[in-house]
Motif scaffolding. Sequence first.
Motif, PDB file in Angstrom:
ATOM      1  N   ASN A 164       0.863  -1.184   0.000  1.00  0.00           N
ATOM      2  CA  ASN A 164       0.000   0.000   0.000  1.00  0.00           C
ATOM      3  C   ASN A 164       0.900   1.235   0.000  1.00  0.00           C
ATOM      4  OD1 ASN A 164      -2.485  -1.440   0.267  1.00  0.00           O
ATOM      5  ND2 ASN A 164      -2.050  -1.737   2.444  1.00  0.00           N
ATOM      6  N   GLN A 165       0.576   2.184  -0.844  1.00  0.00           N
ATOM      7  CA  GLN A 165       1.353   3.425  -0.897  1.00  0.00           C
ATOM      8  C   GLN A 165       0.396   4.603  -0.800  1.00  0.00           C
ATOM      9  OE1 GLN A 165       4.801   3.522  -1.303  1.00  0.00           O
ATOM     10  NE2 GLN A 165       4.814   5.734  -1.013  1.00  0.00           N
ATOM     11  N   SER A 166       0.715   5.536   0.087  1.00  0.00           N
ATOM     12  CA  SER A 166      -0.113   6.738   0.227  1.00  0.00           C
ATOM     13  C   SER A 166       0.761   7.974   0.162  1.00  0.00           C
ATOM     14  CB  SER A 166      -0.887   6.719   1.557  1.00  0.00           C
ATOM     15  OG  SER A 166       0.009   6.748   2.651  1.00  0.00           O
ATOM     16  N   ALA A 167       0.155   9.100  -0.184  1.00  0.00           N
ATOM     17  CA  ALA A 167       0.875  10.368  -0.256  1.00  0.00           C
ATOM     18  C   ALA A 167      -0.040  11.485   0.199  1.00  0.00           C
ATOM     19  CB  ALA A 167       1.374  10.612  -1.682  1.00  0.00           C
ATOM     20  N   LYS A 168       0.557  12.476   0.854  1.00  0.00           N
ATOM     21  CA  LYS A 168      -0.186  13.649   1.304  1.00  0.00           C
ATOM     22  C   LYS A 168       0.471  14.893   0.722  1.00  0.00           C
ATOM     23  CE  LYS A 168      -1.880  11.934   5.773  1.00  0.00           C
ATOM     24  NZ  LYS A 168      -1.907  12.187   7.233  1.00  0.00           N
ATOM     25  N   ARG A 169      -0.336  15.713   0.067  1.00  0.00           N
ATOM     26  CA  ARG A 169       0.175  16.985  -0.437  1.00  0.00           C
ATOM     27  C   ARG A 169      -0.081  18.055   0.616  1.00  0.00           C
ATOM     28  NH1 ARG A 169       3.902  18.149  -3.948  1.00  0.00           N
ATOM     29  NH2 ARG A 169       2.935  16.707  -5.461  1.00  0.00           N
ATOM     30  N   LYS A 170       1.000  18.717   1.029  1.00  0.00           N
ATOM     31  CA  LYS A 170       0.925  19.736   2.065  1.00  0.00           C
ATOM     32  C   LYS A 170       0.888  21.136   1.465  1.00  0.00           C
ATOM     33  CE  LYS A 170       1.358  16.927   5.648  1.00  0.00           C
ATOM     34  NZ  LYS A 170       0.388  16.856   6.758  1.00  0.00           N
ATOM     35  N   ALA A 171       0.341  22.083   2.236  1.00  0.00           N
ATOM     36  CA  ALA A 171       0.351  23.487   1.848  1.00  0.00           C
ATOM     37  C   ALA A 171       1.599  24.162   2.405  1.00  0.00           C
ATOM     38  CB  ALA A 171      -0.908  24.192   2.369  1.00  0.00           C
ATOM     39  N   LEU A 172       1.772  25.438   2.101  1.00  0.00           N
ATOM     40  CA  LEU A 172       2.950  26.177   2.554  1.00  0.00           C
ATOM     41  C   LEU A 172       3.038  26.237   4.081  1.00  0.00           C
ATOM     42  CD1 LEU A 172       2.819  29.139   0.016  1.00  0.00           C
ATOM     43  CD2 LEU A 172       4.397  27.211  -0.018  1.00  0.00           C
ATOM     44  N   LEU A 173       1.894  26.264   4.764  1.00  0.00           N
ATOM     45  CA  LEU A 173       1.897  26.325   6.221  1.00  0.00           C
ATOM     46  C   LEU A 173       1.815  24.948   6.870  1.00  0.00           C
ATOM     47  CD1 LEU A 173      -0.233  29.484   7.176  1.00  0.00           C
ATOM     48  CD2 LEU A 173       2.252  29.199   7.115  1.00  0.00           C
ATOM     49  N   GLY A 174       1.853  23.878   6.060  1.00  0.00           N
ATOM     50  CA  GLY A 174       1.953  22.541   6.609  1.00  0.00           C
ATOM     51  C   GLY A 174       0.656  21.773   6.738  1.00  0.00           C
ATOM     52  N   ASN A 175      -0.483  22.403   6.505  1.00  0.00           N
ATOM     53  CA  ASN A 175      -1.752  21.678   6.565  1.00  0.00           C
ATOM     54  C   ASN A 175      -1.895  20.779   5.343  1.00  0.00           C
ATOM     55  OD1 ASN A 175      -2.057  24.486   5.395  1.00  0.00           O
ATOM     56  ND2 ASN A 175      -3.959  23.560   4.661  1.00  0.00           N
ATOM     57  N   THR A 176      -2.678  19.714   5.460  1.00  0.00           N
ATOM     58  CA  THR A 176      -2.862  18.760   4.372  1.00  0.00           C
ATOM     59  C   THR A 176      -3.916  19.267   3.398  1.00  0.00           C
ATOM     60  OG1 THR A 176      -2.274  16.895   5.788  1.00  0.00           O
ATOM     61  CG2 THR A 176      -3.515  16.394   3.786  1.00  0.00           C
ATOM     62  N   LEU A 177      -3.544  19.332   2.118  1.00  0.00           N
ATOM     63  CA  LEU A 177      -4.494  19.721   1.076  1.00  0.00           C
ATOM     64  C   LEU A 177      -5.341  18.531   0.648  1.00  0.00           C
ATOM     65  CD1 LEU A 177      -2.207  21.944  -1.179  1.00  0.00           C
ATOM     66  CD2 LEU A 177      -3.753  22.671   0.650  1.00  0.00           C
ATOM     67  N   TYR A 178      -4.643  17.427   0.330  1.00  0.00           N
ATOM     68  CA  TYR A 178      -5.350  16.218  -0.088  1.00  0.00           C
ATOM     69  C   TYR A 178      -4.448  15.018   0.107  1.00  0.00           C
ATOM     70  CZ  TYR A 178      -2.822  17.508  -4.393  1.00  0.00           C
ATOM     71  OH  TYR A 178      -1.859  17.898  -5.306  1.00  0.00           O
ATOM     72  N   THR A 179      -5.080  13.843   0.153  1.00  0.00           N
ATOM     73  CA  THR A 179      -4.388  12.568   0.361  1.00  0.00           C
ATOM     74  C   THR A 179      -4.815  11.601  -0.735  1.00  0.00           C
ATOM     75  OG1 THR A 179      -4.472  12.948   2.757  1.00  0.00           O
ATOM     76  CG2 THR A 179      -3.907  10.728   2.017  1.00  0.00           C
ATOM     77  N   TYR A 180      -3.888  10.771  -1.203  1.00  0.00           N
ATOM     78  CA  TYR A 180      -4.231   9.783  -2.223  1.00  0.00           C
ATOM     79  C   TYR A 180      -3.415   8.518  -1.993  1.00  0.00           C
ATOM     80  CZ  TYR A 180      -0.217  12.171  -4.410  1.00  0.00           C
ATOM     81  OH  TYR A 180       1.014  12.753  -4.662  1.00  0.00           O
ATOM     82  N   TRP A 181      -3.918   7.400  -2.521  1.00  0.00           N
ATOM     83  CA  TRP A 181      -3.301   6.108  -2.222  1.00  0.00           C
ATOM     84  C   TRP A 181      -3.605   5.096  -3.316  1.00  0.00           C
ATOM     85  CZ3 TRP A 181      -7.193   8.456   0.648  1.00  0.00           C
ATOM     86  CH2 TRP A 181      -8.473   7.942   0.451  1.00  0.00           C
ATOM     87  N   GLN A 182      -2.852   4.000  -3.277  1.00  0.00           N
ATOM     88  CA  GLN A 182      -3.089   2.861  -4.160  1.00  0.00           C
ATOM     89  C   GLN A 182      -2.348   1.645  -3.623  1.00  0.00           C
ATOM     90  OE1 GLN A 182      -0.607   1.127  -6.254  1.00  0.00           O
ATOM     91  NE2 GLN A 182       0.272   2.685  -7.613  1.00  0.00           N
ATOM     92  N   THR A 183      -2.743   0.467  -4.102  1.00  0.00           N
ATOM     93  CA  THR A 183      -2.070  -0.783  -3.759  1.00  0.00           C
ATOM     94  C   THR A 183      -1.627  -1.470  -5.036  1.00  0.00           C
ATOM     95  OG1 THR A 183      -3.423  -1.086  -1.782  1.00  0.00           O
ATOM     96  CG2 THR A 183      -2.298  -3.037  -2.640  1.00  0.00           C
ATOM     97  N   THR A 184      -0.356  -1.823  -5.102  1.00  0.00           N
ATOM     98  CA  THR A 184       0.177  -2.592  -6.236  1.00  0.00           C
ATOM     99  C   THR A 184       0.519  -3.998  -5.750  1.00  0.00           C
ATOM    100  OG1 THR A 184       1.054  -0.645  -7.386  1.00  0.00           O
ATOM    101  CG2 THR A 184       2.035  -2.781  -7.933  1.00  0.00           C
ATOM    102  N   GLN A 185       0.099  -4.987  -6.498  1.00  0.00           N
ATOM    103  CA  GLN A 185       0.367  -6.388  -6.167  1.00  0.00           C
ATOM    104  C   GLN A 185       0.982  -7.087  -7.374  1.00  0.00           C
ATOM    105  OE1 GLN A 185      -3.892  -7.005  -4.844  1.00  0.00           O
ATOM    106  NE2 GLN A 185      -2.871  -8.217  -3.252  1.00  0.00           N
ATOM    107  N   VAL A 186       1.948  -7.958  -7.105  1.00  0.00           N
ATOM    108  CA  VAL A 186       2.549  -8.758  -8.171  1.00  0.00           C
ATOM    109  C   VAL A 186       2.576 -10.221  -7.736  1.00  0.00           C
ATOM    110  CG1 VAL A 186       4.001  -6.846  -8.978  1.00  0.00           C
ATOM    111  CG2 VAL A 186       4.910  -8.479  -7.319  1.00  0.00           C
ATOM    112  N   CYS A 187       2.521 -11.073  -8.710  1.00  0.00           N
ATOM    113  CA  CYS A 187       2.735 -12.501  -8.491  1.00  0.00           C
ATOM    114  C   CYS A 187       3.939 -12.913  -9.330  1.00  0.00           C
ATOM    115  CB  CYS A 187       1.504 -13.317  -8.889  1.00  0.00           C
ATOM    116  SG  CYS A 187       0.079 -13.048  -7.805  1.00  0.00           S
ATOM    117  N   ALA A 188       4.718 -13.829  -8.788  1.00  0.00           N
ATOM    118  CA  ALA A 188       5.943 -14.243  -9.482  1.00  0.00           C
ATOM    119  C   ALA A 188       6.133 -15.748  -9.363  1.00  0.00           C
ATOM    120  CB  ALA A 188       7.146 -13.515  -8.885  1.00  0.00           C
ATOM    121  N   ARG A 189       6.853 -16.296 -10.325  1.00  0.00           N
ATOM    122  CA  ARG A 189       7.238 -17.704 -10.310  1.00  0.00           C
ATOM    123  C   ARG A 189       8.739 -17.795 -10.568  1.00  0.00           C
ATOM    124  NH1 ARG A 189       4.677 -22.527 -10.846  1.00  0.00           N
ATOM    125  NH2 ARG A 189       2.684 -21.476 -11.216  1.00  0.00           N
ATOM    126  N   ASN A 190       9.431 -18.371  -9.609  1.00  0.00           N
ATOM    127  CA  ASN A 190      10.895 -18.488  -9.711  1.00  0.00           C
ATOM    128  C   ASN A 190      11.552 -17.130  -9.992  1.00  0.00           C
ATOM    129  OD1 ASN A 190      10.813 -21.302  -9.275  1.00  0.00           O
ATOM    130  ND2 ASN A 190      10.421 -21.662 -11.469  1.00  0.00           N
TER     131      ASN A 190
END
Length: 273
Positions: A164-190
């Motif tokens: 899971n990866q998330s990110a928060k974009r901050k304003a000049l004074l440090g408050n959070t403007l918005y947050t976004y996220w996603q999950t990447t999954q992989v399967c592998a063999r050998n």
Amino acid sequence: MKIKRCLTLILTTATFLSIPLLAANLNAATTSNKRIENSKLKLGLPTRDGSVPSIQLAQNNEAVETPDPNQEVDTNGANPAEDPSVQRGLALAEQVYNANDPVQARSDLTVEEQNLVDSVTQPAALEVQSQPIDSAPTQGAPTQGASTQGASTLSTYTGCWGLNQSAKRKALLGNTLYTYWQTTQVCARNGRVTSVAVTNAGGETSTPGWRIARNPTTSTKNVGWEGRGLARYYFVLGAGGIDVQNPTDCIQMRLNGNGRNYRYLSSCNLDAS
């Protein structure tokens, strides 16, 4: 002869008296020019050299510097939500962006208030965080770093894992403007990736004026030694049919086929190096 001497004396006296007057006039002209140039500086008008200073005129006729959009404010670990300046700025932002006429509402503010609104609504720093999901392998904690082809050839990992990866974009004074996220999954063999998926992509806003224009779009790429998952987000700052910010924000995760190494990128290009 006496008349000639008198004329010479009169001319000499007039010349002597005119020198201080000329100097006074020159000083007055120089002072006037300086005042004109200073007035141009305060009003943000082009000066004699053609430059236009990036300052505005405050209510008390004192010059106020325009905030640098690239400046990041160090809050020294303090909670921005408890900062009186942040609280006042957010209240003013809500007043402006929820008004029937946001442009008029902003123009009714003082320059200091307008700058404060900008300081709590303009994008600045980005905070990111990674977290393994339940299906992550038990062979060791995921390791942030370059996910290279050589790393997977040394692995015989078979299975599926993700982050899971998330990110928060901050304003000049440090408050959070918005947050976004996603999950990447992989399967592998050998140690070779067999499938890549992006799930749970979403976002939310935390500051007046910001909204989500559309749902995130996702894409993937399997290059064999790693799986790449990308989510792109569409946040907008604006109101009343006028948008003033349309940032491009992406989360790209690259998970190695060895079940451990990964890399985070803010690039929206799956082929970026």
